[in-house]
Each structure stands twice: as C-alpha cells, then as structure tokens.
Design a protein around this motif. Sequence first.
Motif, mmCIF file in Angstrom:
data_model
loop_
_atom_site.group_PDB
_atom_site.id
_atom_site.type_symbol
_atom_site.label_atom_id
_atom_site.label_comp_id
_atom_site.label_asym_id
_atom_site.label_seq_id
_atom_site.Cartn_x
_atom_site.Cartn_y
_atom_site.Cartn_z
ATOM 1 N N VAL A 154 -0.154 9.054 2.996
ATOM 2 C CA VAL A 154 0.995 9.931 3.229
ATOM 3 C C VAL A 154 2.080 9.657 2.194
ATOM 4 C CG1 VAL A 154 2.839 10.549 4.849
ATOM 5 C CG2 VAL A 154 0.499 10.232 5.684
ATOM 6 N N ALA A 155 2.352 8.371 1.939
ATOM 7 C CA ALA A 155 3.393 8.023 0.965
ATOM 8 C C ALA A 155 3.042 8.524 -0.433
ATOM 9 C CB ALA A 155 3.601 6.516 0.949
ATOM 10 N N GLN A 156 1.776 8.411 -0.815
ATOM 11 C CA GLN A 156 1.369 8.834 -2.152
ATOM 12 C C GLN A 156 1.225 10.354 -2.250
ATOM 13 O OE1 GLN A 156 -2.125 6.200 -2.561
ATOM 14 N NE2 GLN A 156 -1.016 5.180 -4.205
ATOM 15 N N ARG A 157 0.813 10.966 -1.162
ATOM 16 C CA ARG A 157 0.631 12.424 -1.166
ATOM 17 C C ARG A 157 1.968 13.152 -1.195
ATOM 18 N NH1 ARG A 157 0.116 17.078 -1.147
ATOM 19 N NH2 ARG A 157 -1.573 18.402 -0.424
ATOM 20 N N PHE A 158 3.013 12.507 -0.668
ATOM 21 C CA PHE A 158 4.350 13.096 -0.634
ATOM 22 C C PHE A 158 5.340 12.124 -1.279
ATOM 23 C CE2 PHE A 158 1.876 14.826 2.855
ATOM 24 C CZ PHE A 158 2.062 16.195 2.699
ATOM 25 N N PRO A 159 5.226 11.915 -2.581
ATOM 26 C CA PRO A 159 6.033 10.877 -3.247
ATOM 27 C C PRO A 159 7.535 11.120 -3.179
ATOM 28 C CG PRO A 159 4.928 12.272 -4.859
ATOM 29 C CD PRO A 159 4.340 12.622 -3.523
ATOM 30 N N LYS A 160 7.957 12.376 -3.079
ATOM 31 C CA LYS A 160 9.399 12.653 -3.049
ATOM 32 C C LYS A 160 10.073 12.104 -1.798
ATOM 33 C CE LYS A 160 9.254 16.745 -6.025
ATOM 34 N NZ LYS A 160 9.536 18.202 -6.136
ATOM 35 N N THR A 161 9.296 11.825 -0.776
ATOM 36 C CA THR A 161 9.868 11.253 0.443
ATOM 37 C C THR A 161 10.239 9.778 0.261
ATOM 38 O OG1 THR A 161 7.688 10.641 1.305
ATOM 39 C CG2 THR A 161 8.523 12.824 1.890
ATOM 40 N N GLU A 162 9.701 9.140 -0.781
ATOM 41 C CA GLU A 162 9.978 7.731 -1.085
ATOM 42 C C GLU A 162 9.679 6.820 0.110
ATOM 43 O OE1 GLU A 162 13.981 7.645 -2.587
ATOM 44 O OE2 GLU A 162 13.327 8.285 -4.576
ATOM 45 N N LEU A 163 8.530 7.057 0.727
ATOM 46 C CA LEU A 163 8.117 6.224 1.856
ATOM 47 C C LEU A 163 7.458 4.915 1.419
ATOM 48 C CD1 LEU A 163 6.715 8.956 4.286
ATOM 49 C CD2 LEU A 163 8.819 7.626 4.535
ATOM 50 N N ALA A 164 7.269 4.760 0.127
ATOM 51 C CA ALA A 164 6.745 3.503 -0.418
ATOM 52 C C ALA A 164 7.219 3.374 -1.862
ATOM 53 C CB ALA A 164 5.213 3.483 -0.348
ATOM 54 N N PRO A 165 7.382 2.141 -2.348
ATOM 55 C CA PRO A 165 7.831 1.917 -3.725
ATOM 56 C C PRO A 165 6.666 2.092 -4.711
ATOM 57 C CG PRO A 165 7.515 -0.180 -2.632
ATOM 58 C CD PRO A 165 7.261 0.873 -1.593
ATOM 59 N N LEU A 166 6.268 3.326 -4.921
ATOM 60 C CA LEU A 166 5.039 3.607 -5.655
ATOM 61 C C LEU A 166 5.085 3.183 -7.111
ATOM 62 C CD1 LEU A 166 4.292 7.156 -4.166
ATOM 63 C CD2 LEU A 166 3.388 4.939 -3.423
ATOM 64 N N SER A 167 6.261 3.096 -7.697
ATOM 65 C CA SER A 167 6.368 2.751 -9.115
ATOM 66 C C SER A 167 6.490 1.252 -9.363
ATOM 67 C CB SER A 167 7.573 3.465 -9.740
ATOM 68 O OG SER A 167 8.781 3.019 -9.129
ATOM 69 N N ASP A 168 6.514 0.463 -8.305
ATOM 70 C CA ASP A 168 6.687 -0.990 -8.424
ATOM 71 C C ASP A 168 5.463 -1.679 -7.827
ATOM 72 O OD1 ASP A 168 7.352 -3.685 -8.059
ATOM 73 O OD2 ASP A 168 9.472 -3.246 -7.778
ATOM 74 N N PRO A 169 4.525 -2.133 -8.657
ATOM 75 C CA PRO A 169 3.286 -2.718 -8.136
ATOM 76 C C PRO A 169 3.506 -3.882 -7.172
ATOM 77 C CG PRO A 169 3.049 -2.281 -10.477
ATOM 78 C CD PRO A 169 4.501 -2.048 -10.139
ATOM 79 N N PHE A 170 4.457 -4.762 -7.486
ATOM 80 C CA PHE A 170 4.673 -5.912 -6.611
ATOM 81 C C PHE A 170 5.257 -5.487 -5.271
ATOM 82 C CE2 PHE A 170 7.031 -9.557 -4.927
ATOM 83 C CZ PHE A 170 6.041 -10.524 -4.955
ATOM 84 N N ALA A 171 6.256 -4.610 -5.294
ATOM 85 C CA ALA A 171 6.872 -4.149 -4.050
ATOM 86 C C ALA A 171 5.860 -3.373 -3.213
ATOM 87 C CB ALA A 171 8.094 -3.289 -4.359
ATOM 88 N N LEU A 172 5.009 -2.582 -3.867
ATOM 89 C CA LEU A 172 3.991 -1.843 -3.121
ATOM 90 C C LEU A 172 2.985 -2.799 -2.498
ATOM 91 C CD1 LEU A 172 2.871 0.892 -2.254
ATOM 92 C CD2 LEU A 172 1.570 0.960 -4.397
ATOM 93 N N ALA A 173 2.643 -3.856 -3.217
ATOM 94 C CA ALA A 173 1.751 -4.865 -2.651
ATOM 95 C C ALA A 173 2.383 -5.546 -1.445
ATOM 96 C CB ALA A 173 1.383 -5.896 -3.712
ATOM 97 N N GLN A 174 3.693 -5.747 -1.479
ATOM 98 C CA GLN A 174 4.380 -6.333 -0.319
ATOM 99 C C GLN A 174 4.310 -5.413 0.894
ATOM 100 O OE1 GLN A 174 8.242 -7.207 -2.249
ATOM 101 N NE2 GLN A 174 7.875 -9.349 -1.698
ATOM 102 N N VAL A 175 4.446 -4.116 0.660
ATOM 103 C CA VAL A 175 4.286 -3.139 1.747
ATOM 104 C C VAL A 175 2.894 -3.250 2.350
ATOM 105 C CG1 VAL A 175 4.045 -0.663 2.222
ATOM 106 C CG2 VAL A 175 6.022 -1.495 0.945
#
Length: 206
Positions: free
Chosen positions: A69-90
């Motif tokens: 959902v977060a990747q399919r709707f990136p404008k919602t910013e439901l995950a830090p998609l551009s930050d590999p470390f922060a996304l791994a923390q999620v």
Amino acid sequence: MFKLYYAPGTCALATHIALEEAGAPYPVDFGSQAQRSPEYLAINPKGRVPALVTENGTLTETPGLLLFVAQRFPKTELAPLSDPFALAQVQEFNSYLCSTVHVAHAHGRRGARWADDAAAIEAMKRKVPATMTECFELIERRLLKGPWVMGEQYTICDPYLFTIASWLEGDGVDTARLPRVMEHRRRMLARPAVQKAVAAEGTQIP
C-alpha cells in the motif's frame, strides 16, 4: 481496484486502515470469516486473513500488504521509501509484530496450532499475559519513538501497532503499565481513516 478479504477482530484491520489512509478504492469481502472454506482457500491457500487481491495477483501477510500500500500510493508518505535504512526500520518493527507479538497473542486462542495436548494448550493460554506484557513493555520503552512509532512521521507501523494493541485487555495485560502505547491508541482513534475502518468492521476498541 483492490479487494480486501478480512475477518473482524483480526490483524487485517491494519491493512484496512492503510487502504483508507491511502484513499484506495476497494470492495471488502466479509465471507473470509470462513477462512477454511474451499472458496477462500482458492484465494489464499494459507487459510488466513488478510488477503488483498490486486491487479497483479493476490498478496497475503500483513507486513507485505502494508508495504505494498505504501509503495503503490507513494504520495501518501506511509513509509520512508527513499531512505533504505529508515524503510528497513519500518520493516523491522512490523516483522516483530508479525513474528513475535502476534504469535504470543495467538497462543491464547490458537494453541492447537502448536500442540494437541490439552494441558499444554492451557499452559500456553496462562502464559499469554506475561508474554504480551513483555513484548509491549519493550515497545513502550524502546520501540515506540512517539508520537508515532517512527517518530514524527505517521507510517504503516502505526495501524499495525494499533491493531495488535487493541487486543491487550483481552490478553490480560495491565495497560496502565503502557501509557505511551495507550496514548498512541487514542491518537489513532482520532484519525478519520481509523474511525472509518473500525466502524466498517464493527470492531470494539477498549
């Protein structure tokens, strides 16, 4: 257009909330309450909820659905998609909920998955308040950065934590020991997407 299969009172609520947060169009199927029916097993052979039918196929397992959902709707910013470390923390947090916390909860209601002996199943049930307390005290002290799980940014971790935290009272956990988790619950309940998903499922939040 997606189709979400869920049963009320399950971890599927997390994906339901995320879809609402994203404004994604989706019909919902309540028939998945018959999770072992041939009809549902044809959709998800695991016989569990949630399952999300997408234009590319069917997805299962809450961490995977939330990330989709977060990747399919990136404008919602439901995950830090551009930050590999922060996304791994999620993913680290959501994996903990899935692999450890949810399993601790399930020992109280689904003991037959792990044992056939009635005494063993009862022993698992008795252990649930202690194991769930231990899990949530770690979340309270170390993992919930506040005001949202990851800090200032609301993410797909938040509906997942909210969903599992709604089971605490039923698991015999003293929520007075978890003031930050309870404040997170109140903050979540103020969100329109959460209100809509909870109302649609008829879920009773303590």
